[in-house]
Design a protein around this motif. Structure first.
Motif, PDB file in Angstrom:
ATOM      1  N   TYR A 275     -10.478 -10.002  -0.011  1.00 32.94           N
ATOM      2  CA  TYR A 275      -9.710  -9.882  -1.255  1.00 32.94           C
ATOM      3  C   TYR A 275      -8.293  -9.457  -0.902  1.00 32.94           C
ATOM      4  CZ  TYR A 275      -9.605  -8.604  -6.334  1.00 32.94           C
ATOM      5  OH  TYR A 275      -9.371  -8.517  -7.685  1.00 32.94           O
ATOM      6  N   TYR A 276      -7.312 -10.017  -1.569  1.00 31.56           N
ATOM      7  CA  TYR A 276      -5.905  -9.621  -1.399  1.00 31.56           C
ATOM      8  C   TYR A 276      -5.505  -9.506   0.075  1.00 31.56           C
ATOM      9  CZ  TYR A 276      -5.022  -8.692  -6.351  1.00 31.56           C
ATOM     10  OH  TYR A 276      -4.816  -8.813  -7.708  1.00 31.56           O
ATOM     11  N   VAL A 277      -5.936 -10.414   0.889  1.00 32.38           N
ATOM     12  CA  VAL A 277      -5.620 -10.545   2.318  1.00 32.38           C
ATOM     13  C   VAL A 277      -6.148  -9.389   3.143  1.00 32.38           C
ATOM     14  CG1 VAL A 277      -3.819 -10.966   4.045  1.00 32.38           C
ATOM     15  CG2 VAL A 277      -3.535 -11.876   1.732  1.00 32.38           C
ATOM     16  N   SER A 278      -5.651  -8.195   2.900  1.00 33.44           N
ATOM     17  CA  SER A 278      -5.928  -7.087   3.816  1.00 33.44           C
ATOM     18  C   SER A 278      -6.893  -6.048   3.263  1.00 33.44           C
ATOM     19  CB  SER A 278      -4.618  -6.392   4.198  1.00 33.44           C
ATOM     20  OG  SER A 278      -3.943  -5.916   3.044  1.00 33.44           O
ATOM     21  N   ASP A 279      -7.438  -6.248   2.065  1.00 35.32           N
ATOM     22  CA  ASP A 279      -8.339  -5.248   1.493  1.00 35.32           C
ATOM     23  C   ASP A 279      -9.579  -5.083   2.366  1.00 35.32           C
ATOM     24  OD1 ASP A 279      -6.472  -5.321  -0.527  1.00 35.32           O
ATOM     25  OD2 ASP A 279      -7.956  -5.067  -2.101  1.00 35.32           O
ATOM     26  N   ALA A 280     -10.033  -3.846   2.472  1.00 31.58           N
ATOM     27  CA  ALA A 280     -11.101  -3.503   3.406  1.00 31.58           C
ATOM     28  C   ALA A 280     -12.478  -3.864   2.865  1.00 31.58           C
ATOM     29  CB  ALA A 280     -11.050  -2.017   3.736  1.00 31.58           C
ATOM     30  N   THR A 281     -13.295  -4.478   3.726  1.00 33.06           N
ATOM     31  CA  THR A 281     -14.709  -4.723   3.478  1.00 33.06           C
ATOM     32  C   THR A 281     -15.515  -3.826   4.412  1.00 33.06           C
ATOM     33  OG1 THR A 281     -14.863  -6.469   5.136  1.00 33.06           O
ATOM     34  CG2 THR A 281     -14.194  -7.134   2.910  1.00 33.06           C
ATOM     35  N   LEU A 282     -16.832  -3.863   4.261  1.00 33.63           N
ATOM     36  CA  LEU A 282     -17.683  -3.063   5.136  1.00 33.63           C
ATOM     37  C   LEU A 282     -17.484  -3.446   6.597  1.00 33.63           C
ATOM     38  CD1 LEU A 282     -19.910  -1.003   5.609  1.00 33.63           C
ATOM     39  CD2 LEU A 282     -21.590  -2.776   5.064  1.00 33.63           C
ATOM     40  N   GLY A 283     -17.338  -4.749   6.869  1.00 27.37           N
ATOM     41  CA  GLY A 283     -17.089  -5.182   8.247  1.00 27.37           C
ATOM     42  C   GLY A 283     -15.805  -4.620   8.810  1.00 27.37           C
ATOM     43  N   ASP A 284     -14.787  -4.499   7.974  1.00 21.34           N
ATOM     44  CA  ASP A 284     -13.514  -3.927   8.431  1.00 21.34           C
ATOM     45  C   ASP A 284     -13.663  -2.446   8.768  1.00 21.34           C
ATOM     46  OD1 ASP A 284     -12.133  -6.365   7.999  1.00 21.34           O
ATOM     47  OD2 ASP A 284     -11.950  -5.891   5.870  1.00 21.34           O
TER      48      ASP A 284
ATOM     49  N   ARG B 138     -20.144   2.107  -0.235  1.00 24.41           N
ATOM     50  CA  ARG B 138     -20.449   1.373  -1.465  1.00 24.41           C
ATOM     51  C   ARG B 138     -19.515   0.182  -1.559  1.00 24.41           C
ATOM     52  NH1 ARG B 138     -22.543   0.369  -5.103  1.00 24.41           N
ATOM     53  NH2 ARG B 138     -22.234   1.543  -7.018  1.00 24.41           N
ATOM     54  N   ALA B 139     -20.044  -0.934  -2.099  1.00 21.80           N
ATOM     55  CA  ALA B 139     -19.230  -2.140  -2.256  1.00 21.80           C
ATOM     56  C   ALA B 139     -19.608  -2.802  -3.582  1.00 21.80           C
ATOM     57  CB  ALA B 139     -19.440  -3.090  -1.083  1.00 21.80           C
TER      58      ALA B 139
ATOM     59  N   VAL C 251     -18.102   9.390  -0.216  1.00 23.58           N
ATOM     60  CA  VAL C 251     -18.550   8.033  -0.526  1.00 23.58           C
ATOM     61  C   VAL C 251     -17.326   7.130  -0.429  1.00 23.58           C
ATOM     62  CG1 VAL C 251     -19.663   6.519  -2.195  1.00 23.58           C
ATOM     63  CG2 VAL C 251     -20.330   8.930  -2.050  1.00 23.58           C
ATOM     64  N   LEU C 252     -17.365   6.187   0.504  1.00 20.92           N
ATOM     65  CA  LEU C 252     -16.248   5.279   0.743  1.00 20.92           C
ATOM     66  C   LEU C 252     -16.539   3.946   0.055  1.00 20.92           C
ATOM     67  CD1 LEU C 252     -13.572   4.595   2.161  1.00 20.92           C
ATOM     68  CD2 LEU C 252     -14.905   4.015   4.217  1.00 20.92           C
ATOM     69  N   HIS C 253     -15.712   3.611  -0.928  1.00 24.54           N
ATOM     70  CA  HIS C 253     -15.877   2.372  -1.694  1.00 24.54           C
ATOM     71  C   HIS C 253     -14.956   1.297  -1.129  1.00 24.54           C
ATOM     72  CE1 HIS C 253     -18.120   4.191  -5.157  1.00 24.54           C
ATOM     73  NE2 HIS C 253     -17.548   5.284  -4.682  1.00 24.54           N
ATOM     74  N   VAL C 254     -15.536   0.143  -0.781  1.00 22.09           N
ATOM     75  CA  VAL C 254     -14.770  -0.972  -0.235  1.00 22.09           C
ATOM     76  C   VAL C 254     -15.059  -2.234  -1.039  1.00 22.09           C
ATOM     77  CG1 VAL C 254     -14.685   0.006   2.091  1.00 22.09           C
ATOM     78  CG2 VAL C 254     -16.595  -1.482   1.459  1.00 22.09           C
TER      79      VAL C 254
END
Length: 383
Positions: free
Chosen positions: A237-246, A280-281, A229-232
């Protein structure tokens, strides 16, 4: 629970203080340079810079959907200088205010537009990611244990060093820059609990997320996890933090590559289709608190996992608490509240640190800025 020392206040830390008076103004200057912001957006961003440097914290406008939530979260903090309140809270609120200034949550053309996307995309298209992907063909020739450790170190260091570096630099703690290395315990835990679920709480997009995805593929392909389970983050957030799109961008980078990298991408796409890789986000990952206050839903998710792997500096601050801990206090003691087994893969980029040996600390204290320079790292495990 262990008695907690004071929270880190930015005015008490040269590093944290510089975040508000130097780093944030420089970031907003870069954003204004790359986006065709309207006058209202530019004005809001400029006012945020002025606040950070010499003003006081203002709450979100009443029109913001989460204004009431943040009003409660910031009770007693508004009206103070940004550097006079807990660093973790203030830094988180800065990014919420930045998204408010750009119109990320408001109806209109800027709704849902990641203001940091140009920086993330430039990194993903850069030489580090290309070298990292190319090195996968060399990693495939390693024995399983060596391959796993190389992938773990690449995930740990993120954009500091690609897989090629991890292969050639050696795998000892000194060669890899680790000041606490419990990676052997992590592998033992994974092997002893094969077939379970591993939770991975991501940090950065770009090359680090590519490395995270390759590590996830290794865990799934070698039976060290039946599901990951990958939580993003739910929003930028914080410039480079990963989102689902990333994550999707990084997966496409693997799929559009050749050789082993493309095979990794294809296996991950299939794993997602089969439910073996889940995303998960949770909104809590953009809240201004440490993990002692996590909602019950997250606690129930983490508790049964084989291990929850927390990536990066911000997740480390939230795991142990962004406080002036004695650096030799045991990692297991500070994290005993966490629901289930937990591991931290963290490059040191802020003041807080726990779990160091006394002899290691003595050597580090002779190194300028060792807590914040990003030249040292830890792999710490509480099983």
């Amino acid at each position: 629970m262990t008695q907690q020392p004071p929270q880190i206040i930015s005015s008490e830390s040269p590093f944290a203080g510089d975040v508000f008076v130097k780093r944030h103004p420089a970031l907003i200057e870069r954003l204004i340079a790359v986006w065709p912001f309207a006058p209202g957006q530019r004005r809001a961003l400029s006012e945020l810079v002025e606040e950070n440097v010499q003003g006081v914290i203002r709450p979100l406008p009443d029109s913001a959907a989460d204004a009431g939530l943040w009003r409660d979260w910031g009770s007693g903090l508004y009206g103070q200088p940004w550097t006079s309140v807990p660093f973790l809270w203030a830094e988180s609120f800065f990014y919420r205010r930045l998204l408010e200034a750009t119109g990320y949550f408001e109806p209109g053309p800027w709704r849902g537009v990641d203001p940091f996307a140009p920086f993330k995309q430039a990194e993903l298209a850069g030489e580090v990611v290309s070298a990292e992907i190319a090195a996968l063909d060399d990693v495939a020739a390693l024995a399983d244990d060596e391959r796993g450790q190389a992938l773990l170190l690449s995930s740990l260091w993120g954009n500091r060093a690609d897989l090629g570096f991890q292969i050639t630099a050696g795998r000892g703690a000194e060669a890899s820059g680790l000041v606490a290395d419990e990676s052997a315990r992590l592998w033992e835990l994974l092997r002893s609990e094969t077939g379970g679920t591993v939770a991975l709480v991501a940090d950065n997009a770009g090359s680090e997320m590519v490395a995270d995805l390759v590590l996830i593929d290794h865990l799934l392909a070698h039976g060290l996890a039946d599901q990951v389970v990958l939580h993003v983050k739910p929003s930028p957030y914080y410039v480079s933090d990963a989102t689902l799109g990333d994550v999707a961008d990084c997966l496409r980078a693997l799929l559009h590559s050749k050789g082993k990298a493309r095979a990794v991408g294809e296996r991950l796409r299939e794993a997602a289709a089969l439910g073996r890789l889940r995303m998960r986000a949770d909104a809590y990952f953009c809240a201004p608190f440490d993990f002692t206050a996590m909602p019950e839903g997250l606690r129930r998710e983490f508790a049964p996992a084989t291990v929850t792997i927390l990536k990066g500096d911000l997740n480390y601050r939230r795991l142990v608490g962004d406080r002036w801990w004695e650096p030799t206090i045991p990692f297991a003691e500070v994290t005993d509240y966490f629901p289930g087994r937990v591991a931290a893969l963290r490059t040191l980029k802020s003041d807080v640190i726990v779990g160091l040996e006394t002899s290691t600390l003595a050597g580090l204290n002779a190194v300028p800025h060792w807590r914040t320079s990003g030249t040292h790292a830890v792999v710490q495990v509480r099983s």
